[in-house]
Enzyme design. Structure first.
Site, PDB file in Angstrom:
ATOM      1  N   ARG A   1      61.867  91.867 -21.632  1.00 52.20           N
ATOM      2  CA  ARG A   1      62.628  92.877 -22.371  1.00 52.20           C
ATOM      3  C   ARG A   1      61.850  94.196 -22.306  1.00 52.20           C
ATOM      4  NH1 ARG A   1      66.366  90.114 -21.893  1.00 52.20           N
ATOM      5  NH2 ARG A   1      67.661  89.102 -23.463  1.00 52.20           N
TER       6      ARG A   1
ATOM      7  N   GLU B   1      67.220  99.987 -23.416  1.00 52.82           N
ATOM      8  CA  GLU B   1      68.526  99.455 -23.017  1.00 52.82           C
ATOM      9  C   GLU B   1      69.167  99.046 -24.328  1.00 52.82           C
ATOM     10  OE1 GLU B   1      68.912  96.462 -19.504  1.00 52.82           O
ATOM     11  OE2 GLU B   1      66.825  96.506 -20.089  1.00 52.82           O
TER      12      GLU B   1
ATOM     13  N   HIS C   1      68.546  95.059 -14.716  1.00 50.87           N
ATOM     14  CA  HIS C   1      68.641  93.852 -15.558  1.00 50.87           C
ATOM     15  C   HIS C   1      69.497  92.790 -14.844  1.00 50.87           C
ATOM     16  CE1 HIS C   1      68.148  92.359 -19.901  1.00 50.87           C
ATOM     17  NE2 HIS C   1      68.346  91.328 -19.091  1.00 50.87           N
TER      18      HIS C   1
HETATM   19  N1  LIG Z   1      65.883  89.757 -17.014  1.00 51.75           N
HETATM   20  C1  LIG Z   1      66.736  88.784 -17.271  1.00 51.75           C
HETATM   21  O1  LIG Z   1      67.813  88.681 -16.670  1.00 51.75           O
HETATM   22  C2  LIG Z   1      66.367  87.722 -18.285  1.00 51.75           C
HETATM   23  C3  LIG Z   1      67.081  86.510 -18.322  1.00 51.75           C
HETATM   24  C4  LIG Z   1      66.723  85.533 -19.256  1.00 51.75           C
HETATM   25  C5  LIG Z   1      65.686  85.778 -20.137  1.00 51.75           C
HETATM   26  N2  LIG Z   1      65.027  86.968 -20.102  1.00 51.75           N
HETATM   27  C6  LIG Z   1      63.904  87.237 -21.027  1.00 51.75           C
HETATM   28  O2  LIG Z   1      62.856  86.361 -20.739  1.00 51.75           O
HETATM   29  C7  LIG Z   1      62.260  85.941 -21.977  1.00 51.75           C
HETATM   30  C8  LIG Z   1      61.583  84.606 -21.780  1.00 51.75           C
HETATM   31  O3  LIG Z   1      62.572  83.621 -21.559  1.00 51.75           O
HETATM   32  P1  LIG Z   1      62.223  82.068 -21.610  1.00 51.75           P
HETATM   33  O4  LIG Z   1      63.487  81.339 -21.360  1.00 51.75           O
HETATM   34  O5  LIG Z   1      61.030  81.769 -20.765  1.00 51.75           O
HETATM   35  O6  LIG Z   1      61.824  81.928 -23.151  1.00 51.75           O
HETATM   36  P2  LIG Z   1      61.011  80.752 -23.806  1.00 51.75           P
HETATM   37  O7  LIG Z   1      61.324  80.816 -25.262  1.00 51.75           O
HETATM   38  O8  LIG Z   1      61.230  79.489 -23.089  1.00 51.75           O
HETATM   39  O9  LIG Z   1      59.475  81.182 -23.586  1.00 51.75           O
HETATM   40  C9  LIG Z   1      58.864  82.225 -24.262  1.00 51.75           C
HETATM   41  C10 LIG Z   1      57.382  81.892 -24.359  1.00 51.75           C
HETATM   42  O10 LIG Z   1      56.747  82.997 -24.994  1.00 51.75           O
HETATM   43  C11 LIG Z   1      55.804  82.488 -25.939  1.00 51.75           C
HETATM   44  N3  LIG Z   1      55.591  83.504 -26.974  1.00 51.75           N
HETATM   45  C12 LIG Z   1      56.450  83.854 -27.961  1.00 51.75           C
HETATM   46  N4  LIG Z   1      55.893  84.834 -28.699  1.00 51.75           N
HETATM   47  C13 LIG Z   1      54.685  85.092 -28.174  1.00 51.75           C
HETATM   48  C14 LIG Z   1      53.647  86.000 -28.512  1.00 51.75           C
HETATM   49  N5  LIG Z   1      53.741  86.810 -29.551  1.00 51.75           N
HETATM   50  N6  LIG Z   1      52.538  85.998 -27.740  1.00 51.75           N
HETATM   51  C15 LIG Z   1      52.424  85.143 -26.688  1.00 51.75           C
HETATM   52  N7  LIG Z   1      53.360  84.253 -26.341  1.00 51.75           N
HETATM   53  C16 LIG Z   1      54.477  84.240 -27.069  1.00 51.75           C
HETATM   54  C17 LIG Z   1      56.434  81.212 -26.466  1.00 51.75           C
HETATM   55  O11 LIG Z   1      55.458  80.349 -27.007  1.00 51.75           O
HETATM   56  C18 LIG Z   1      57.087  80.653 -25.200  1.00 51.75           C
HETATM   57  O12 LIG Z   1      56.222  79.782 -24.499  1.00 51.75           O
HETATM   58  C19 LIG Z   1      63.472  85.889 -22.923  1.00 51.75           C
HETATM   59  O13 LIG Z   1      63.068  86.003 -24.272  1.00 51.75           O
HETATM   60  C20 LIG Z   1      64.288  87.057 -22.489  1.00 51.75           C
HETATM   61  O14 LIG Z   1      63.871  88.200 -23.219  1.00 51.75           O
HETATM   62  C21 LIG Z   1      65.337  87.921 -19.191  1.00 51.75           C
END
Ligand SMILES: NC(=O)c1ccc[n+]([C@@H]2O[C@H](COP(=O)([O-])OP(=O)(O)OC[C@H]3O[C@@H](n4cnc5c(N)ncnc54)[C@H](O)[C@@H]3O)[C@@H](O)[C@H]2O)c1
Length: 333
Positions: free
Chosen positions: A230, A259, A299
């Site tokens: 994000r 965004e 995105h």
């Molecule tokens: N660009 C895109 O098209 C797209 C698509 C899907 C998701 N995303 C983004 O990718 C992010 C990650 O997705 P995901 O499915 O891997 O999520 P997820 O929830 O599976 O993984 C997130 C990880 O971050 C860790 N985390 C949370 N807060 C933290 C912090 N303060 N410090 C360190 N680690 C922390 C969690 O423990 C977890 O392991 C989503 O939240 C979303 O914002 C982007």
């Protein structure tokens, strides 16, 4: 035979759903659901996030037993009202982990192999190698910030390139680290030692501007910064400064700060998205856009054919599960 009503459906999805659920009575609408266009005698309802499933809509669909949302988020559905009526709700918990990880590497390889420059040159008939020298990924250190569904795939792909992988995550999983061959590190150590830093944490009050001036000061000079998570995780002002003083040599960004709020990636494909968001902040990112060492994708990391099919497949699974009385992907009410 059950009657299943689908809303916010694209043409290609109709054929796909008919093939999987053709034995049932299927009703499709390209529009958002509202109390006027609600299929009154539907047993099952499938919607995307622009259909507000509120009390009025539920009142107009008295036979409803299941709502399955073709999204991860479900805050467009009044869960309390559903519970009162005994209506179960299902969602699509994940659909694009490998997809976003592959896009992360598309951005990394674009930078390491100067793909944009090389392709632009050859299109113009220029086959000289001037300015096209890249760098290897092998033996470089990648810092993965957030090793959840997507971060794990990034770590796995990085190991395929024989990279060293450092991970910072508030939740640790020693078995996964062993299996994938990465090492956990503090954020400080990761920032200090990584040649490439890739962000995969959700944006929340703890991660907003996680990559700020202080973080940039810790980074190696010439680091590559990748963000497919994000935009708000990076303080853009601090990034512009870090690009200017060459701390960051290259940036690959699928997301930009400001965004308009994106809860659900698939919403970007919906015509209503632009109506509700003016993306004015994207203009503020103009300076970034014009920098030759910053590569921006719109995105688009989630947007693969397979990821969108996975959303439909899970929706079909949710409906079939309900019909077999073996509910899956149930949202807690
Ligand atoms: N660009 C895109 O098209 C797209 C698509 C899907 C998701 N995303 C983004 O990718 C992010 C990650 O997705 P995901 O499915 O891997 O999520 P997820 O929830 O599976 O993984 C997130 C990880 O971050 C860790 N985390 C949370 N807060 C933290 C912090 N303060 N410090 C360190 N680690 C922390 C969690 O423990 C977890 O392991 C989503 O939240 C979303 O914002 C982007």
């Amino acid at each position: 035979m059950s009657k299943i009503a689908f809303y916010e459906i694209e043409n290609w999805e109709i054929a796909y759903l008919k093939k999987a659920l053709g034995k049932h009575k299927l009703v499709f609408s390209k529009n958002k659901l509202n109390k006027k266009n609600a299929v009154k005698d539907a047993d099952v309802l499938a919607v995307f996030i622009y259909s507000k499933v509120d009390k009025a809509v539920l009142d107009s669909m008295p036979k409803l037993k299941l709502i399955t949302t073709m999204s991860t988020g479900f805050d467009h559905i009044d869960l309390k009202e559903c519970k009162k009526r005994g209506i179960k709700v299902c969602n699509v918990p994940t659909y694009g982990e490998n997809t976003v990880a592959e896009h992360t590497f598309a951005l990394i390889l674009n930078i390491s192999r100067k793909m944009t420059e090389a392709l632009n040159k050859t299109k113009l008939g220029d086959f000289r190698l001037t300015g096209l020298r890249g760098f290897d990924l092998k033996d470089k250190t990648i810092g993965v910030v957030g090793c959840g569904n997507i971060g794990q795939h990034v770590a796995r792909i990085a190991k395929g390139f024989e990279m060293n992988v450092l991970v910072f995550d508030i939740n640790k999983n020693a078995r996964m680290a062993k299996k994938l061959g990465f090492k956990y590190a503090s954020l400080e150590k990761l920032l200090k030692e990584s040649d490439i830093i890739s962000l995969h944490v959700p944006e929340n009050k703890f991660t907003h501007h996680m990559i700020d001036n202080k973080a940039f000061k810790l980074m190696k000079k010439g680091v590559v910064l990748i963000n497919t998570a994000r935009g708000g995780i990076i303080d853009t002002t601090a990034l512009l400064r870090a690009l200017k003083n060459k701390t960051v040599r290259y940036a690959g960004l699928d997301v930009l700060e400001g965004e308009c709020v994106i809860k659900e990636e698939k919403a970007l494909l919906h015509p209503d998205f632009m109506k509700t968001c003016d993306l004015k902040n994207v203009l503020q990112n103009n300076i970034l856009l014009r920098k030759p060492n910053v590569y921006i994708t719109p995105h688009n990391a989630f947007n693969s054919r397979e990821a969108l099919h996975r959303i439909l497949d899970t929706t079909i699974e949710n409906i079939k599960g309900f019909l077999k009385k073996q509910l899956v992907n149930v949202v807690k009410q």
